[in-house]
Design a protein around this motif. Sequence first.
Motif, PDB file in Angstrom:
ATOM      1  N   ALA A  21       0.666  -1.205   0.125  1.00  0.00           N
ATOM      2  CA  ALA A  21      -0.007  -0.041  -0.002  1.00  0.00           C
ATOM      3  C   ALA A  21       0.857   1.198  -0.011  1.00  0.00           C
ATOM      4  CB  ALA A  21      -0.906  -0.112   1.197  1.00  0.00           C
ATOM      5  N   ILE A  22       1.946   1.087   0.797  1.00  0.00           N
ATOM      6  CA  ILE A  22       2.865   2.391   0.873  1.00  0.00           C
ATOM      7  C   ILE A  22       3.624   2.615  -0.616  1.00  0.00           C
ATOM      8  CG2 ILE A  22       5.053   3.161   2.064  1.00  0.00           C
ATOM      9  CD1 ILE A  22       4.364   1.650   4.374  1.00  0.00           C
ATOM     10  N   SER A  29       2.804   1.770  -7.972  1.00  0.00           N
ATOM     11  CA  SER A  29       3.060   0.288  -8.221  1.00  0.00           C
ATOM     12  C   SER A  29       3.041  -0.559  -6.941  1.00  0.00           C
ATOM     13  CB  SER A  29       3.962   0.111  -9.174  1.00  0.00           C
ATOM     14  OG  SER A  29       4.202  -1.326  -9.404  1.00  0.00           O
ATOM     15  N   ARG A  30       2.198  -1.486  -6.480  1.00  0.00           N
ATOM     16  CA  ARG A  30       2.343  -2.013  -5.686  1.00  0.00           C
ATOM     17  C   ARG A  30       3.695  -3.153  -5.498  1.00  0.00           C
ATOM     18  NH1 ARG A  30      -2.372  -2.009  -2.565  1.00  0.00           N
ATOM     19  NH2 ARG A  30      -2.125  -4.091  -1.497  1.00  0.00           N
ATOM     20  N   GLU A  31       4.216  -3.419  -6.736  1.00  0.00           N
ATOM     21  CA  GLU A  31       5.212  -4.437  -7.024  1.00  0.00           C
ATOM     22  C   GLU A  31       6.445  -3.907  -6.602  1.00  0.00           C
ATOM     23  OE1 GLU A  31       5.251  -5.255 -11.182  1.00  0.00           O
ATOM     24  OE2 GLU A  31       3.096  -5.848 -11.297  1.00  0.00           O
ATOM     25  N   LEU A  32       6.565  -2.548  -6.099  1.00  0.00           N
ATOM     26  CA  LEU A  32       7.738  -1.912  -5.532  1.00  0.00           C
ATOM     27  C   LEU A  32       7.773  -1.905  -4.158  1.00  0.00           C
ATOM     28  CD1 LEU A  32       8.146   1.169  -8.176  1.00  0.00           C
ATOM     29  CD2 LEU A  32       9.624  -0.827  -8.279  1.00  0.00           C
ATOM     30  N   ARG A  33       7.010  -2.874  -3.714  1.00  0.00           N
ATOM     31  CA  ARG A  33       7.106  -2.935  -2.176  1.00  0.00           C
ATOM     32  C   ARG A  33       8.574  -3.231  -1.477  1.00  0.00           C
ATOM     33  NH1 ARG A  33       5.124  -7.377  -4.142  1.00  0.00           N
ATOM     34  NH2 ARG A  33       5.795  -9.460  -3.411  1.00  0.00           N
ATOM     35  N   ARG A  34       9.291  -3.901  -2.191  1.00  0.00           N
ATOM     36  CA  ARG A  34      10.802  -4.487  -1.581  1.00  0.00           C
ATOM     37  C   ARG A  34      11.586  -2.812  -1.675  1.00  0.00           C
ATOM     38  NH1 ARG A  34      10.975  -7.629   1.491  1.00  0.00           N
ATOM     39  NH2 ARG A  34      13.398  -7.446   1.189  1.00  0.00           N
ATOM     40  N   LYS A  35      11.260  -1.904  -2.399  1.00  0.00           N
ATOM     41  CA  LYS A  35      11.885  -0.721  -2.387  1.00  0.00           C
ATOM     42  C   LYS A  35      11.696  -0.015  -1.012  1.00  0.00           C
ATOM     43  CE  LYS A  35      12.862   2.249  -5.792  1.00  0.00           C
ATOM     44  NZ  LYS A  35      12.823   3.153  -6.783  1.00  0.00           N
ATOM     45  N   VAL A  36      10.119  -0.197  -0.729  1.00  0.00           N
ATOM     46  CA  VAL A  36       9.747   0.213   0.574  1.00  0.00           C
ATOM     47  C   VAL A  36      10.596  -0.157   1.717  1.00  0.00           C
ATOM     48  CG1 VAL A  36       7.621   0.699   2.035  1.00  0.00           C
ATOM     49  CG2 VAL A  36       7.530   1.116  -0.521  1.00  0.00           C
ATOM     50  N   TYR A  37      10.577  -1.574   1.863  1.00  0.00           N
ATOM     51  CA  TYR A  37      11.207  -2.131   2.762  1.00  0.00           C
ATOM     52  C   TYR A  37      12.663  -1.706   2.973  1.00  0.00           C
ATOM     53  CZ  TYR A  37       7.446  -5.765   3.555  1.00  0.00           C
ATOM     54  OH  TYR A  37       6.227  -6.189   3.578  1.00  0.00           O
ATOM     55  N   TYR A  38      13.508  -1.603   1.774  1.00  0.00           N
ATOM     56  CA  TYR A  38      14.592  -1.065   1.919  1.00  0.00           C
ATOM     57  C   TYR A  38      14.834   0.429   2.386  1.00  0.00           C
ATOM     58  CZ  TYR A  38      19.268   0.626   0.530  1.00  0.00           C
ATOM     59  OH  TYR A  38      20.396   1.116   0.468  1.00  0.00           O
ATOM     60  N   LEU A  39      13.846   0.980   1.976  1.00  0.00           N
ATOM     61  CA  LEU A  39      14.051   2.569   2.435  1.00  0.00           C
ATOM     62  C   LEU A  39      13.642   2.543   3.930  1.00  0.00           C
ATOM     63  CD1 LEU A  39      12.224   4.256  -0.516  1.00  0.00           C
ATOM     64  CD2 LEU A  39      14.647   4.488  -0.014  1.00  0.00           C
TER      65      LEU A  39
END
Length: 95
Positions: A21-22, A29-39
């Motif tokens: 969701a973030i 794009s929901r597919e970029l959730r790994r980027k959110v985890y990294y940030l």
Amino acid sequence: MEPNAASLNLRADDILEGAAAIAEYLFGSRELRRKVYYLAETSKLPVFRLGSVLCARKSVLAGFIKGQERQPIRLLHLRAQIAALTETIRQLAPP
């Protein structure tokens, strides 16, 4: 005295639950959730956890983005000042 919900800005529609969701809110794009985890892991994104779920407030993210937008302008301004001072020093220095 206990703070009320209005003073804490506790609105359910302001909270994003989960990295997907973030990512959708920030990057479209929901597919970029790994980027959110990294940030989040590198403390470059204002997030918090409710239990094991990564969460963020839309209002906080919007303020964070506004702050990031202003930052490059300050850096460019400082670089221009440094360049001007460097040139002044060169002119004052003996040949």
